[in-house]
Motif scaffolding. Structure first.
Motif, PDB file in Angstrom:
ATOM      1  N   ARG A 298       2.506  -1.442  -1.676  1.00 14.76           N
ATOM      2  CA  ARG A 298       3.276  -2.440  -0.927  1.00 14.76           C
ATOM      3  C   ARG A 298       4.457  -2.939  -1.772  1.00 14.76           C
ATOM      4  O   ARG A 298       5.559  -3.147  -1.255  1.00 14.76           O
ATOM      5  N   ALA A 299       4.203  -3.098  -3.079  1.00 15.06           N
ATOM      6  CA  ALA A 299       5.269  -3.567  -3.969  1.00 15.06           C
ATOM      7  C   ALA A 299       6.400  -2.550  -4.051  1.00 15.06           C
ATOM      8  O   ALA A 299       7.578  -2.914  -4.124  1.00 15.06           O
ATOM      9  N   THR A 300       6.059  -1.266  -4.035  1.00 14.49           N
ATOM     10  CA  THR A 300       7.077  -0.219  -4.041  1.00 14.49           C
ATOM     11  C   THR A 300       7.967  -0.340  -2.813  1.00 14.49           C
ATOM     12  O   THR A 300       9.192  -0.207  -2.888  1.00 14.49           O
ATOM     13  N   ILE A 301       7.345  -0.615  -1.663  1.00 17.11           N
ATOM     14  CA  ILE A 301       8.089  -0.760  -0.402  1.00 17.11           C
ATOM     15  C   ILE A 301       8.930  -2.038  -0.406  1.00 17.11           C
ATOM     16  O   ILE A 301      10.108  -2.037  -0.031  1.00 17.11           O
ATOM     17  N   ALA A 302       8.333  -3.137  -0.845  1.00 11.94           N
ATOM     18  CA  ALA A 302       9.044  -4.417  -0.857  1.00 11.94           C
ATOM     19  C   ALA A 302      10.210  -4.384  -1.836  1.00 11.94           C
ATOM     20  O   ALA A 302      11.265  -4.977  -1.584  1.00 11.94           O
ATOM     21  N   ASN A 303      10.030  -3.685  -2.942  1.00 13.77           N
ATOM     22  CA  ASN A 303      11.073  -3.616  -3.967  1.00 13.77           C
ATOM     23  C   ASN A 303      12.391  -3.118  -3.409  1.00 13.77           C
ATOM     24  O   ASN A 303      13.458  -3.624  -3.758  1.00 13.77           O
ATOM     25  N   MET A 304      12.341  -2.121  -2.527  1.00  5.50           N
ATOM     26  CA  MET A 304      13.566  -1.463  -2.079  1.00  5.50           C
ATOM     27  C   MET A 304      14.191  -2.095  -0.839  1.00  5.50           C
ATOM     28  O   MET A 304      15.007  -1.473  -0.165  1.00  5.50           O
ATOM     29  N   ALA A 305      13.848  -3.345  -0.554  1.00  9.97           N
ATOM     30  CA  ALA A 305      14.501  -4.046   0.557  1.00  9.97           C
ATOM     31  C   ALA A 305      16.025  -4.034   0.443  1.00  9.97           C
ATOM     32  O   ALA A 305      16.720  -3.859   1.442  1.00  9.97           O
ATOM     33  N   PRO A 306      16.610  -4.207  -0.754  1.00  6.10           N
ATOM     34  CA  PRO A 306      18.074  -4.122  -0.830  1.00  6.10           C
ATOM     35  C   PRO A 306      18.598  -2.760  -0.408  1.00  6.10           C
ATOM     36  O   PRO A 306      19.697  -2.655   0.133  1.00  6.10           O
ATOM     37  N   GLU A 307      17.809  -1.715  -0.656  1.00  7.12           N
ATOM     38  CA  GLU A 307      18.253  -0.372  -0.280  1.00  7.12           C
ATOM     39  C   GLU A 307      18.210  -0.177   1.229  1.00  7.12           C
ATOM     40  O   GLU A 307      19.033   0.550   1.786  1.00  7.12           O
ATOM     41  N   TYR A 308      17.266  -0.818   1.908  1.00  8.52           N
ATOM     42  CA  TYR A 308      17.315  -0.734   3.373  1.00  8.52           C
ATOM     43  C   TYR A 308      18.099  -1.888   3.977  1.00  8.52           C
ATOM     44  O   TYR A 308      18.288  -1.949   5.185  1.00  8.52           O
ATOM     45  N   GLY A 309      18.600  -2.793   3.129  1.00  5.57           N
ATOM     46  CA  GLY A 309      19.594  -3.769   3.570  1.00  5.57           C
ATOM     47  C   GLY A 309      19.053  -5.117   3.999  1.00  5.57           C
ATOM     48  O   GLY A 309      19.825  -6.002   4.354  1.00  5.57           O
ATOM     49  N   ALA A 310      17.735  -5.289   3.952  1.00  5.55           N
ATOM     50  CA  ALA A 310      17.138  -6.517   4.471  1.00  5.55           C
ATOM     51  C   ALA A 310      17.111  -7.628   3.429  1.00  5.55           C
ATOM     52  O   ALA A 310      17.199  -7.381   2.229  1.00  5.55           O
ATOM     53  N   PHE A 311      16.969  -8.874   3.918  1.00  6.05           N
ATOM     54  CA  PHE A 311      16.670  -9.994   3.041  1.00  6.05           C
ATOM     55  C   PHE A 311      15.436  -9.672   2.218  1.00  6.05           C
ATOM     56  O   PHE A 311      15.395  -9.877   1.018  1.00  6.05           O
ATOM     57  N   CYS A 312      14.383  -9.202   2.920  1.00  7.67           N
ATOM     58  CA  CYS A 312      13.103  -8.969   2.271  1.00  7.67           C
ATOM     59  C   CYS A 312      12.260  -8.031   3.127  1.00  7.67           C
ATOM     60  O   CYS A 312      12.534  -7.842   4.316  1.00  7.67           O
ATOM     61  N   GLY A 313      11.250  -7.445   2.499  1.00 10.01           N
ATOM     62  CA  GLY A 313      10.251  -6.651   3.203  1.00 10.01           C
ATOM     63  C   GLY A 313       8.908  -7.300   2.941  1.00 10.01           C
ATOM     64  O   GLY A 313       8.293  -7.090   1.890  1.00 10.01           O
ATOM     65  N   PHE A 314       8.439  -8.113   3.865  1.00  9.59           N
ATOM     66  CA  PHE A 314       7.341  -9.055   3.608  1.00  9.59           C
ATOM     67  C   PHE A 314       5.983  -8.504   4.043  1.00  9.59           C
ATOM     68  O   PHE A 314       5.847  -7.915   5.117  1.00  9.59           O
ATOM     69  N   PHE A 315       4.967  -8.750   3.197  1.00  7.47           N
ATOM     70  CA  PHE A 315       3.576  -8.414   3.504  1.00  7.47           C
ATOM     71  C   PHE A 315       2.751  -9.704   3.493  1.00  7.47           C
ATOM     72  O   PHE A 315       2.767 -10.436   2.489  1.00  7.47           O
ATOM     73  N   PRO A 316       2.022 -10.003   4.564  1.00  5.88           N
ATOM     74  CA  PRO A 316       1.227 -11.238   4.605  1.00  5.88           C
ATOM     75  C   PRO A 316       0.058 -11.190   3.611  1.00  5.88           C
ATOM     76  O   PRO A 316      -0.352 -10.128   3.145  1.00  5.88           O
ATOM     77  N   ILE A 317      -0.464 -12.362   3.323  1.00  9.06           N
ATOM     78  CA  ILE A 317      -1.629 -12.492   2.441  1.00  9.06           C
ATOM     79  C   ILE A 317      -2.863 -11.965   3.173  1.00  9.06           C
ATOM     80  O   ILE A 317      -3.090 -12.290   4.341  1.00  9.06           O
ATOM     81  N   ASP A 318      -3.649 -11.138   2.485  1.00  8.97           N
ATOM     82  CA  ASP A 318      -4.890 -10.637   3.062  1.00  8.97           C
ATOM     83  C   ASP A 318      -5.866 -10.319   1.941  1.00  8.97           C
ATOM     84  O   ASP A 318      -5.653 -10.714   0.780  1.00  8.97           O
ATOM     85  N   VAL A 319      -6.925  -9.604   2.256  1.00  5.10           N
ATOM     86  CA  VAL A 319      -7.955  -9.278   1.273  1.00  5.10           C
ATOM     87  C   VAL A 319      -7.359  -8.521   0.087  1.00  5.10           C
ATOM     88  O   VAL A 319      -7.740  -8.742  -1.073  1.00  5.10           O
TER      89      VAL A 319
END
Length: 889
Positions: A298-319
């Protein structure tokens, strides 16, 4: 913390174990279907509701958004819990604060008013250069070189640590800021103890002066990158004003197939979201596929938010969030609070949780992911591994034209091999994107181990490096017996930091460099990073590809982009039998087995026990004291900036822009690397000439990033990227323009100096996605210092647009269907911009008048890309720093 009016009566008590916390209960507002990321914004508004910066209507606007998918932009004032910095962007921000203290002193006010009111952590991670590699001494020698080169900067940082309260430094040699944040600094739920009062619990939120701050969204922490200019104002108590963004839901289903990595997944996601268009929006991930994604993926995906242009790529809190906090050795009391708080607030994701109401959605079955790379110059340009050879051949054809059928090979001096187009000269396991991911690093180690067993070796022309984002990586690679195999292939530890990805790849071997230059070869870099923009990785590399760490090792073994890793052998074993990638690729089961058996929470606890202490060399750096900094006039690293010369307590009146000339006309996807390079300084550039004039030898030039505390060097480096294409010039690339007054082609910096003498204002014309890439404040500061009054582009990336306004530069957008080509702009024209001298307002229209050389004129209505009322204030005051100073005085 600002006391809330609590108009919505949400203030409540949360009991966890034997402790009570005040919190603002958003479930009382009926916002079950609000996206999780907006729930965090809602809580932020409730907690800071004061009737001034945050009103009753601001809160209501978000509540209404939970009832409908209809997007209605509303300006809000957002206050993050903390700020994260790295040294490249942190040093110029702190230089500005030091200069602001001088202003306060000069006008008889208290310099200590200039001080962070939010917790600030600065991680020194961008100054490491890969000078040495492929040997056991590389780490210690690179570290010594780093300290020697940057002693001036580090002295200034240590002064800052002593002079400013609420400010901590993670010393060099510790890790990359985003991985340190993920593994240690972030808490997911933050608490604020106010004396004897009950502590307040609230979501951990932050902004960072690095665009990849978004990586922390994997942990349920809302964060994104801002320019250093915005971060400074936030540090000084100013809220970040923003329009409530649209939220795009990204549904993930299925599970990752055998042989695919998190890198392959994020390259696919980046490609999809760039195509959809999510600039300035939140992306929030949901769906059953999340159940199959470890937090590091998930961190790999969230890291590249600037590359896909978004403010952020957010994952909710879970187990999985709770498991990771425990896995990385977080305090058990904090872990209990995170789970209890998330469940109490409706911020906890279960497998059967109802889908939030998103503004739009997109979907991907992750079982369809195939091995990929991205390049040769943009992270969104994904290429299937099976198509990599064809992709490079296309690149080569575009570079060479009709000469592609000619075999180009250059004998390497004093070596028994030749260098060819397509050869991989840099193979780097680097960057926060992947070195935060144990499965990716272990996969790379296993590929190395199996390669050694097959008697394979890295090709002799490849510069190899391993720069983990955390010292824990070294611990588990050694524990698993994999570091030894990586060492045998030349992937020795070169240091802990952001190296090749930021442009700190270091010099190529002299004989390799000479061969590249003599043959004008198109050689390649393969790196496990997130950025591969033109001219960024190395001046001698024309094609750069992003890849997973195990593929980086594979390409180092193959030695060329013209080897098809899916079908061609990458070498021979000791019996002369061909070895294929499939022969050395590890199974998912092997990787998981090592993670489970070799990585423990104790590794994280031990490594982060004294994270702010540093080694003896860091501790022995002398520190000056005093509220204001003692500037060294001869310093080429840290110099007092000129922004506040003749500071006035009232701003000057805004004037229309008249008789402006174009300093550059640029195409699409001009990145902040094109505008303000981060890599090594060349002796042929204005910055290099400046250093030579100050008796600095080329071997000690260091990088642009390391010299961001000196405006003299940085303004000379603005638009100095070797790959910049200015359409005003002919038969040349780099930071060159044509002087309209003389017709001469000279450097952009020298032209700006001549125009300033003539009192001629300047503009830059550009295409789509202007300013994409890193959150580099010097891309805006340098623009301002060149005398550029406005940027007229087809579209802007979010952070750079904001940075321009923060420096008093006007971002203007062409209407749909009109651009530099349709207007037949050559740079010989004169430009008038009218409508800004009266009542400038957000998103207003201004009139551009173009006067051609034949006397004809054309009028175009442009969109003023100042989005909020606060941004108007910043622009009117000549920039955000001047505005803040005037507020404080």
């Amino acid at each position: 913390m600002i006391a809330s009016l609590n108009s919505f009566k949400t203030k409540s008590i949360l009991n966890v174990s034997d402790k009570s916390y005040i919190y603002y209960d958003i479930t009382k507002l009926g916002v079950k279907y609000l996206p999780y990321s907006l729930k965090i914004l809602l809580e932020n508004l409730l907690r800071h509701e004061d009737g001034i910066s945050v009103s009753y209507e601001d809160v209501l606007s978000l509540i209404e958004q939970s009832k409908t998918k209809k997007y209605s932009p509303h300006e809000i004032a957002y206050r993050p819990a903390r700020i994260l910095m790295q040294d490249f962007t942190g040093v110029p921000a702190l230089v500005d604060l030091a200069a602001m203290r001088d202003v306060m002193n000069e006008i008889g006010d208290n310099p200590s008013k200039i001080n962070p009111v939010l917790p600030v952590d600065l991680v020194i991670d961008h100054s490491l250069i890969v000078d040495e590699f492929g040997n056991s001494e590389a780490f210690s020698n690179n570290t010594k070189l780093e300290l020697n080169r940057n002693k001036e900067r580090y002295k200034f940082l240590k002064w800052s640590q002593k002079a400013f309260s609420n400010f901590r430094i993670v010393p060099p040699g510790t890790g990359i800021c985003h991985q340190v944040n993920l593994e240690y600094l972030a808490q997911t739920v933050w608490t604020n103890d106010e004396g004897d009062k009950t502590a307040i619990a609230y979501p951990d939120t932050l902004v960072g002066t690095d665009s990849h701050t978004t990586m922390i969204n994997a942990l349920g922490v809302l964060g994104w990158g801002v320019g250093g200019i915005e971060a400074e104002s936030s540090m000084l108590g100013q809220p970040l004003t923003m329009l409530v963004p649209e939220v795009i839901g990204f549904k993930l289903t299925g599970e990752m197939p055998e042989g695919a990595t998190a890198t392959d997944l994020v390259l696919k996601i980046t490609q999809m979201l760039r195509a959809k268009g999510v600039v300035g929006k939140f992306v929030e991930f949901y769906g059953s596929g999340l159940n199959e994604l470890p937090l590091a993926d998930r961190a790999t995906i969230a890291n590249m938010a600037p590359e896909y242009g978004a403010f952020c790529g957010f994952f909710p809190i879970d187990v999985e969030t709770i498991s990771y906090l425990r896995f990385t050795g977080r305090d058990e009391t904090r872990i209990e609070l995170v789970e209890a708080y998330a469940k109490a607030q409706g911020m906890w994701r279960e497998n059967d949780t109802d889908c939030p109401k998103f503004n739009d959605t997109i979907e991907l079955d992750i079982s369809t992911i195939l091995p990929s790379i991205a390049g040769p110059k943009r992270p969104q340009d994904r290429v299937l591994l099976t198509e990599a050879v064809k992709n490079f051949q296309t690149t080569l054809k575009a570079t060479l034209g009709n000469n592609t059928n000619t075999k180009r090979a250059i004998k390497v001096k004093n070596k028994n091999y030749q260098l060819n187009d397509g050869d991989v000269v840099i193979a780097a396991i680097t960057s926060c994107t992947n070195t935060s991911n144990p499965s990716a690093l272990i996969a790379a180690g296993l590929v190395a181990q199996k390669a050694i067993e097959k008697n394979l070796m890295v090709k002799p022309w490849v510069k190899t490096s391993l720069a983990p984002g955390s010292q824990v990586v070294t611990d588990y690679l050694k524990a698993a017996g994999l570091q030894n195999s990586l060492d045998k292939l030349g992937f020795n530890l070169v240091g802990y930091g952001c190296t090749t990805c930021i442009g700190n790849s270091g010099p190529l071997n002299e004989s390799i460099k000479t061969a590249v230059e003599n043959g004008d070869l198109t050689v390649c870099a393969v790196l496990s990073g997130n950025r591969n923009f033109e001219g960024r990785i190395n001046h001698h590399v024309k094609a750069s590809y992003l890849a997973s760490p195990p593929l980086v090792v594979a390409y180092a073994l193959a030695g060329s982009l013209l080897v098809n890793l899916k079908h061609d052998p990458i070498g021979e074993d000791k019996n002369g039998k061909p070895v294929y990638l499939s022969d050395i690729w590890p199974s998912n089961r092997e990787i998981v087995s090592i993670i489970q058996s070799q990585i423990s929470p104790e590794m994280y606890r031990l490594r982060y026990k004294n994270v702010f202490q540093g080694d003896k060399d860091w501790q022995n750096i002398p520190v000056s004291s005093g509220l204001t900094y003692e500037w060294n006039a001869d310093s080429t690293y840290v110099k007092k900036p000129p922004y506040f010369i003749d500071f006035q307590k009232k701003p000057k009146l805004i004037k229309n822009i008249s008789a402006a000339h174009a300093l550059a006309i640029l195409g699409d996807s001009v990145t902040t690397d094109h505008i303000s390079p981060a890599g090594l300084i060349s002796k042929d550039e204005p910055s290099g000439k400046f250093l030579l004039e100050h008796q600095i030898s080329p071997i000690n030039f260091n990088s642009y990033g390391s010299r961001r505390g000196n405006h003299e060097i940085m303004v000379r480096g603005t638009f100095a990227n070797i790959r910049l294409q200015n359409e005003m010039t002919t038969n040349v690339s780099g930071g060159i323009t044509k002087m309209i007054t003389t017709g001469e082609q000279i450097s952009i910096f020298d032209a700006s100096v001549e125009y300033r003498k003539l009192n001629i204002p300047l503009v830059v014309i550009a295409g789509k996605e202007y300013g994409s890439g890193s959150s580099r404040d010097w891309a805006a500061k340098g623009t301002y210092m060149l005398g550029i009054k406005a940027i007229i582009a087809e579209s802007f990336e979010r952070i750079h647009r904001s940075n321009l306004i923060g420096m008093g530069v006007l971002p203007l957008q062409f209407p749909e269907g009109i651009d530099r080509k349709s207007l037949s702009l050559t740079g010989n024209e004169t430009f008038n911009i009218n409508g800004i001298s009266s009542a400038i307002s957000p998103r207003m229209r201004v009139l551009l008048t173009i006067i051609y050389t034949n006397g004809l004129t054309k009028k175009v209505e442009l969109l003023c890309c100042i989005d909020t009322a606060n941004e108007i204030k910043y622009y009117v005051h000549g920039g955000i720093l001047h505005y803040v100073l005037r507020q404080l005085t």
